[in-house]
Design an enzyme around this catalytic site. Structure first.
Site, mmCIF file in Angstrom:
data_model
loop_
_atom_site.group_PDB
_atom_site.id
_atom_site.type_symbol
_atom_site.label_atom_id
_atom_site.label_comp_id
_atom_site.label_asym_id
_atom_site.label_seq_id
_atom_site.Cartn_x
_atom_site.Cartn_y
_atom_site.Cartn_z
ATOM 1 N N GLU A 1 0.815 -1.235 0.122
ATOM 2 C CA GLU A 1 -0.013 -0.175 -0.004
ATOM 3 C C GLU A 1 0.725 1.173 0.166
ATOM 4 O O GLU A 1 0.513 2.178 0.530
ATOM 5 C CB GLU A 1 -0.987 -0.074 1.342
HETATM 6 C C1 LIG Z 1 2.658 -9.307 0.609
HETATM 7 C C2 LIG Z 1 2.543 -8.304 -0.579
HETATM 8 C C3 LIG Z 1 1.097 -8.276 -0.825
HETATM 9 C C4 LIG Z 1 1.066 -7.124 -1.877
HETATM 10 N N1 LIG Z 1 -0.275 -6.904 -2.131
HETATM 11 C C5 LIG Z 1 -0.361 -6.378 -3.146
HETATM 12 C C6 LIG Z 1 -1.860 -6.302 -3.787
HETATM 13 O O1 LIG Z 1 -2.743 -6.801 -3.267
HETATM 14 N N2 LIG Z 1 -2.163 -5.257 -5.062
HETATM 15 C C7 LIG Z 1 -1.105 -4.955 -5.706
HETATM 16 O O2 LIG Z 1 -1.100 -4.136 -6.550
HETATM 17 N N3 LIG Z 1 0.407 -4.885 -5.169
HETATM 18 C C8 LIG Z 1 0.758 -5.693 -4.011
HETATM 19 N N4 LIG Z 1 1.824 -5.403 -3.368
HETATM 20 C C9 LIG Z 1 2.776 -4.967 -3.946
HETATM 21 C C10 LIG Z 1 3.350 -3.514 -2.964
HETATM 22 O O3 LIG Z 1 2.128 -2.791 -2.960
HETATM 23 C C11 LIG Z 1 4.541 -3.195 -3.700
HETATM 24 O O4 LIG Z 1 5.554 -4.218 -3.392
HETATM 25 C C12 LIG Z 1 5.080 -1.893 -3.126
HETATM 26 O O5 LIG Z 1 4.139 -0.822 -3.520
HETATM 27 C C13 LIG Z 1 6.376 -1.304 -3.540
HETATM 28 O O6 LIG Z 1 6.667 -1.590 -4.739
HETATM 29 P P1 LIG Z 1 7.998 -2.450 -5.331
HETATM 30 O O7 LIG Z 1 8.120 -3.834 -4.722
HETATM 31 O O8 LIG Z 1 7.630 -2.835 -6.784
HETATM 32 O O9 LIG Z 1 9.133 -1.538 -4.829
HETATM 33 P P2 LIG Z 1 9.774 -0.226 -5.681
HETATM 34 O O10 LIG Z 1 8.768 0.763 -6.148
HETATM 35 O O11 LIG Z 1 10.810 -0.800 -6.877
HETATM 36 O O12 LIG Z 1 10.450 0.525 -4.453
HETATM 37 C C14 LIG Z 1 11.625 -0.081 -4.224
HETATM 38 C C15 LIG Z 1 12.361 0.908 -3.132
HETATM 39 O O13 LIG Z 1 12.396 2.242 -3.720
HETATM 40 C C16 LIG Z 1 11.643 3.329 -3.002
HETATM 41 N N5 LIG Z 1 11.296 4.141 -4.167
HETATM 42 C C17 LIG Z 1 10.501 3.942 -5.237
HETATM 43 N N6 LIG Z 1 10.371 4.935 -6.017
HETATM 44 C C18 LIG Z 1 10.858 6.049 -5.143
HETATM 45 C C19 LIG Z 1 10.678 7.430 -5.478
HETATM 46 N N7 LIG Z 1 10.159 7.803 -6.649
HETATM 47 N N8 LIG Z 1 11.447 8.080 -4.626
HETATM 48 C C20 LIG Z 1 11.972 7.613 -3.626
HETATM 49 N N9 LIG Z 1 11.991 6.233 -3.020
HETATM 50 C C21 LIG Z 1 11.381 5.469 -4.236
HETATM 51 C C22 LIG Z 1 10.607 2.616 -2.448
HETATM 52 O O14 LIG Z 1 10.174 3.323 -1.037
HETATM 53 C C23 LIG Z 1 11.496 1.487 -1.844
HETATM 54 O O15 LIG Z 1 11.862 1.474 -0.511
HETATM 55 C C24 LIG Z 1 2.192 -6.369 -2.413
HETATM 56 C C25 LIG Z 1 3.430 -6.870 -2.143
HETATM 57 C C26 LIG Z 1 3.739 -7.826 -1.157
HETATM 58 C C27 LIG Z 1 5.188 -8.088 -0.989
#
Ligand SMILES: Cc1cc2nc3c(=O)[nH]c(=O)nc-3n(C[C@H](O)[C@H](O)[C@H](O)COP(=O)(O)OP(=O)(O)OC[C@H]3O[C@@H](n4cnc5c(N)ncnc54)[C@H](O)[C@@H]3O)c2cc1C
Length: 596
Positions: free
Chosen positions: A443
């Site tokens: 989220e």
């Molecule tokens: C158990 C689990 C359940 C989930 N459930 C759902 C679901 O039901 N539906 C769904 O759609 N998704 C779901 N997700 C996905 C989740 O919402 C994402 O993992 C999360 O939003 C982060 O995206 P990412 O993993 O791609 O990380 P990334 O976006 O790649 O981020 C990696 C790091 O970089 C930082 N970062 C990224 N962009 C920036 C920026 N512009 N400026 C500064 N820092 C930045 C982030 O804060 C993070 O620390 C789930 C994930 C898990 C692990």
């Protein structure tokens, strides 16, 4: 197995003494039914369900996890989950807040906050199954066409179907502008949805007969980036305009993730292979509709944090009272025993009081935020709705990030208080630390919440939500100025509120000159804001306790915990303020190559 006892006394204190929700409910449509007697009965039942049905499934669910049958694509949830879900539905829990027209009971939204807290304290993984249904209901209610509400919202409200939120793709997480899932129009007005979504919570399971996926996808010729995203309903089984369930749709779970925590909450790779979908809301405006879901879900994940903080505290306190180790430095406190219990030691008390101060402080903050949802949704007064909306939008990233970060801290303390017994699996303590870890990530990560707070909620709105909140704190401090019982808190609170405004103004000026200042300051600014907000709710808690009919012990406990908060947690703002003021140079000046 660890026990859970719902903290009903403090929940009732926050709702009825501190927030006086009865008065608010009485003047809102649908609130008339939310009398004290009804609410007491609802909370007692929720406590029973959480303590007796969900809590006993927490450790076994973690052990067993969910399983995918690769041949059929079916997912089996851990033993007992399906029966618990049936009890949840039979108890009417899925329909509490929804409009009557769609099978709901139309009770105020804030009633859901303590109920959610109880479910999450008892069994975070199980709580994830109904969690997203609530967000999907909101998106359908506010953005769906009437046939979509009847066909999809009603069965979700009745608990017969659950909802999901499908945003994330392998290359696209925080940055939704990158998403690639495609939606091509069919002559019949439906769409063919193709693409892969990952990490989808409750994407496939055996609890209900159908699953309603809300999917972000791009129409042909959609503009690039976030302006070209539309929202679609894609059910597991197709549904016609009269709500009749038909054939299996071309959406399937390809794999489930093996995770660090919340092992009983299934996290799916979902493949959409020209699946039939129905557009919800206007083309290319999907993100607006999805924001409705995300706001509801962010508040809900904040409350997951609260549930974990409370549980960590309960487990820690029980152990600290029972485990005998060492003697108090000032002499034995229990000379008849071979050693004193852990609870006499200052360092253990530091951790216990941190948990208690966060549990009760964040309960007040998050229930307050939930009470704003009631106003946004139901107030007949437009100005009141607008103010509540601005205040809520401002508070949501704080609630989401602060409560989940505090949950990690408190779960860490729970392990530490248990020593080696906290680290081994047998005692069940480490599960809470593993489960808590995801809450600061899904989220929207803490970093993303902080950018939302500072960028969208402060700088882009000239701080309208913050101004409302500071006005409220100012009015409270003024009204309580002569209250000797609060004198020790009002001064530091008023000072912190003044400083919050000044810090924001100075940061705003720096951000206008250099946008990098926003990213460099955001997380520290969010924590700073959260700690001052909790100082306000701790002062209000002492005031509300003093003015209430609560016992002398209850009042004394609030005062002691407030003193601890002001003496030992609020000063964390000093570090965060220094970091905000340090600017971006120390972070950005070093060339990437020098990282090594
Ligand atoms: C158990 C689990 C359940 C989930 N459930 C759902 C679901 O039901 N539906 C769904 O759609 N998704 C779901 N997700 C996905 C989740 O919402 C994402 O993992 C999360 O939003 C982060 O995206 P990412 O993993 O791609 O990380 P990334 O976006 O790649 O981020 C990696 C790091 O970089 C930082 N970062 C990224 N962009 C920036 C920026 N512009 N400026 C500064 N820092 C930045 C982030 O804060 C993070 O620390 C789930 C994930 C898990 C692990």
């Amino acid at each position: 197995m660890t026990r859970y006892a719902a903290p009903l006394a403090d929940m009732r204190f926050v709702l009825f003494d501190l927030l006086d929700v009865e008065k608010q409910y009485a003047r809102l449509p649908g609130g008339e039914a939310a009398t004290r007697d009804t609410l007491d009965a609802i909370f007692d039942e929720a406590a029973k369900f959480s303590e007796q049905v969900l809590a006993p499934l927490n450790a076994s669910g973690d052990e067993e996890g969910c399983t995918l049958d690769k041949a059929t694509g079916n997912v089996t949830t851990p033993k007992g989950f399906k029966e618990a879900y049936k009890q949840y539905v039979d108890g009417g829990w899925s329909s509490l807040n929804a409009p009557e027209a769609y099978g709901g009971q139309h009770l105020p939204e804030s009633i859901g906050a303590p109920i959610k807290e109880m479910l999450d304290s008892a069994n975070l993984s199980w709580g994830n199954f109904p969690l997203l249904s609530h967000g999907a209901s909101e998106a359908l209610r506010l953005h769906g066409e009437e046939w979509q509400r009847v066909a999809f919202l009603k069965p979700i409200v009745e608990g017969r179907w659950t909802g999901t939120m499908c945003l994330t793709e392998p290359h696209c997480g925080s940055d939704l502008g990158l998403l690639r899932t495609r939606a091509e129009p069919n002559p019949a007005g439906t769409y063919r949805i193709s693409g892969t979504k990952i990490f989808i919570t409750a994407g496939e399971h055996d609890l209900t007969e159908n699953i309603v996926h809300l999917v972000l996808a791009r129409l042909p010729d959609a503009p690039a980036g976030v302006k070209g995203i539309s929202l679609f309903i894609v059910p597991k089984f197709k549904v016609d305009r009269d709500g009749r369930m038909g054939a299996r749709n071309a959406v399937a779970c390809g794999a489930i993730e093996h995770k660090m925590g919340i092992k009983a909450s299934v996290t799916c790779v979902m493949n959409f292979d020209a699946a039939e979908g129905y557009l919800i809301g206007a083309p290319n405006k999907g993100l607006n509709a999805m924001f409705t879901m995300m706001n509801t879900a962010r508040l809900a994940v904040g409350i997951q944090g609260l549930g974990l903080i409370e549980r960590a505290y309960q487990i820690s306190l029980a152990y600290a009272r029972e485990r005998l180790q060492g003697r108090s430095l000032s002499g034995p406190k229990f000379p008849d025993k071979p050693a004193d219990p852990l609870v006499v030691h200052a360092d253990i008390r530091r951790m216990l009081l941190t948990q208690k101060a966060f549990a009760e402080g964040t309960r007040a903050l998050s229930y307050y935020a939930a009470s704003l949802v009631d106003l946004v949704e139901r107030s007949p007064d437009e100005a009141e709705r607008k103010r509540a909306d601005e205040l809520l939008s401002f508070l949501i990233p704080i609630v989401k990030a602060l409560l989940t970060e505090a949950a990690n801290e408190c779960a860490y303390h729970a392990v530490q208080i248990h020593g080696g017994h906290g680290y081994i699996r047998e005692t069940g303590i480490e599960q809470f630390a593993r489960d808590a870890r995801i809450t600061t990530i899904y989220e929207g990560t803490t970093g993303i919440q902080a950018l939302d707070l500072l960028g969208r909620k402060i700088l882009a709105t000239q701080g309208v939500g913050l101004r409302h909140f500071l006005e409220e704190i100012g009015a409270f401090c003024k009204a309580q100025a002569g209250n000797a019982a609060l004198a020790e808190f009002i001064g530091p609170l008023a000072k912190a509120a003044q400083e919050w405004g000044d810090l924001t103004l100075a940061l705003g000026k720096r951000a206008m000159a250099n946008a990098d200042e926003v990213g460099a300051a955001a997380v520290d600014y969010l924590f700073y804001s959260g700690y001052v907000a909790l100082a306000y709710f701790w002062t209000r808690s002492v005031a509300a306790a003093e003015a209430s009919k609560q016992s002398a012990d209850f009042k004394a406990a609030k005062r002691h915990t407030a003193r601890f908060y002001f003496a030992r947690i609020l000063p964390r703002t000093l570090t965060h303020k220094a970091a905000v003021e340090a600017g971006s140079d120390s972070l950005l000046a070093m060339p990437d190559a020098l990282f090594g």
